[in-house]
Design a protein around this motif. Structure first.
Motif, PDB file in Angstrom:
ATOM      1  N   HIS A 116      59.897 -15.067  68.343  1.00  0.00           N
ATOM      2  CA  HIS A 116      60.305 -13.670  67.305  1.00  0.00           C
ATOM      3  C   HIS A 116      59.835 -13.970  66.549  1.00  0.00           C
ATOM      4  CE1 HIS A 116      64.553 -13.799  68.710  1.00  0.00           C
ATOM      5  NE2 HIS A 116      64.349 -12.500  68.800  1.00  0.00           N
TER       6      HIS A 116
ATOM      7  N   HIS B  27      59.941 -11.170  71.105  1.00  0.00           N
ATOM      8  CA  HIS B  27      60.804  -9.857  70.427  1.00  0.00           C
ATOM      9  C   HIS B  27      59.238  -9.644  69.388  1.00  0.00           C
ATOM     10  CE1 HIS B  27      63.913 -10.009  73.385  1.00  0.00           C
ATOM     11  NE2 HIS B  27      64.130 -10.758  72.354  1.00  0.00           N
TER      12      HIS B  27
ATOM     13  N   GLU C 223      59.219  -2.445  76.114  1.00  0.00           N
ATOM     14  CA  GLU C 223      60.732  -2.938  76.231  1.00  0.00           C
ATOM     15  C   GLU C 223      61.187  -4.087  74.177  1.00  0.00           C
ATOM     16  OE1 GLU C 223      64.161  -4.734  79.383  1.00  0.00           O
ATOM     17  OE2 GLU C 223      62.048  -4.815  79.569  1.00  0.00           O
ATOM     18  N   ARG C 224      60.139  -4.687  74.697  1.00  0.00           N
ATOM     19  CA  ARG C 224      60.491  -5.694  73.235  1.00  0.00           C
ATOM     20  C   ARG C 224      60.197  -5.718  71.895  1.00  0.00           C
ATOM     21  NH1 ARG C 224      61.605 -12.177  75.479  1.00  0.00           N
ATOM     22  NH2 ARG C 224      62.934 -11.499  77.382  1.00  0.00           N
TER      23      ARG C 224
END
Length: 272
Positions: free
Chosen positions: A105, A157, A191-192
């Motif tokens: 992340h 992400h 998408e992420r």
């Protein structure tokens, strides 16, 4: 190249300086004496010895000829040229890059310029070339290679927040900025990935003190990296990282929605 107020600390630069000082003293020469024999200013010799100026190719060759050291200073000069960019990277940044590759992340807040991980090649070139000269190409290539983390089977992400000033400031001219904004639209539609903007009318907010990045991992504690006025700091202490996480939450409270943010970027492109 003008002398710096703070010395360079790259290993090759320091080695060149120490070798120069040692051989000059062994020859019983003052800085002025050596400068006169080589045809350089004595202030330049002193700056190189103090690591406050980088030696030129001409200077390195002159030293090799004078001291008859079979290309020693030229080889050191080559090494300086290969690695000089490392001596001006913000503190903690080389270590940060190792963590960036492992993060699952990534939260980024940018207050003045688009963060390196999301720059186009032309945008990055404009920024880096203002200070890095001949090292620009190498640094830009390395910056572009960082994007490979998004090509993994399991990419991180990514959450990117930009102050509105970042997308309104024309860096590198209309064409460069147009392509950069187009790339941000692409980033925001991944998408992420999530991209949001803090608009001007939010007024003062906690993020105006400086840009920062928060990295999270599957195993291990979060870390943070902050930048302000060209200086960087890698944060690992839990309390300091927690404070950056709180700042992130405060900044995000002022953002537009993802859809509104992408619309604002589109508007900025049309106004170029």
């Amino acid at each position: 190249m003008p002398a710096r107020s703070e010395p360079y600390d790259g290993p090759a630069i320091v080695t060149f300086a120490k070798e120069l000082e040692w051989r000059r003293k062994q020859a019983g020469l003052s800085k002025k004496d050596l400068a006169e024999k080589l045809g350089f200013a004595d202030s330049y010799v002193g700056q190189v010895e103090l690591c406050k100026n980088l030696p030129s190719e001409e200077f390195a060759n002159a030293l090799d000829t004078f001291f008859q050291v079979d290309g020693l200073f030229y080889r050191l000069w080559e090494r300086i040229n290969e690695t000089r960019h490392l001596s001006v990277l913000p503190p903690g940044f080389p270590e940060y890059l190792g963590y960036e590759e492992k993060a699952n992340h990534i939260r980024v807040f940018s207050t003045n310029l688009i963060s390196g991980l999301f720059q186009t090649e032309a945008y990055a070139t404009k920024i880096i070339s203002t200070t890095m000269g001949s090292a620009t190409g190498k640094l830009v290539t390395e910056r572009m290679e960082r994007k490979s983390i998004f090509e993994r089977e399991d990419p991180p992400h990514t959450f990117l927040i930009l102050d509105e000033s970042v997308i309104r400031r024309k860096v590198g001219g209309k064409e460069v900025m147009h392509d950069q904004l187009a790339y941000l639209l692409e980033v925001g539609r991944r998408e992420r990935s999530q991209l949001q903007i803090v608009p001007y009318d939010a007024g003062y907010h906690a993020g105006l003190t400086g840009s920062f990045i928060l990295l999270s991992f599957e195993d291990g504690p979060e870390i943070a990296y902050t930048e302000s006025s060209g200086e960087g700091t890698l944060l690992k202490q839990r309390d300091r990282v927690a404070l950056q996480a709180v700042t992130w939450d405060l900044v995000q409270g002022h953002t537009l929605s993802a859809e509104e943010s992408l619309a604002m970027i589109q508007d900025a492109m049309e106004r170029l």
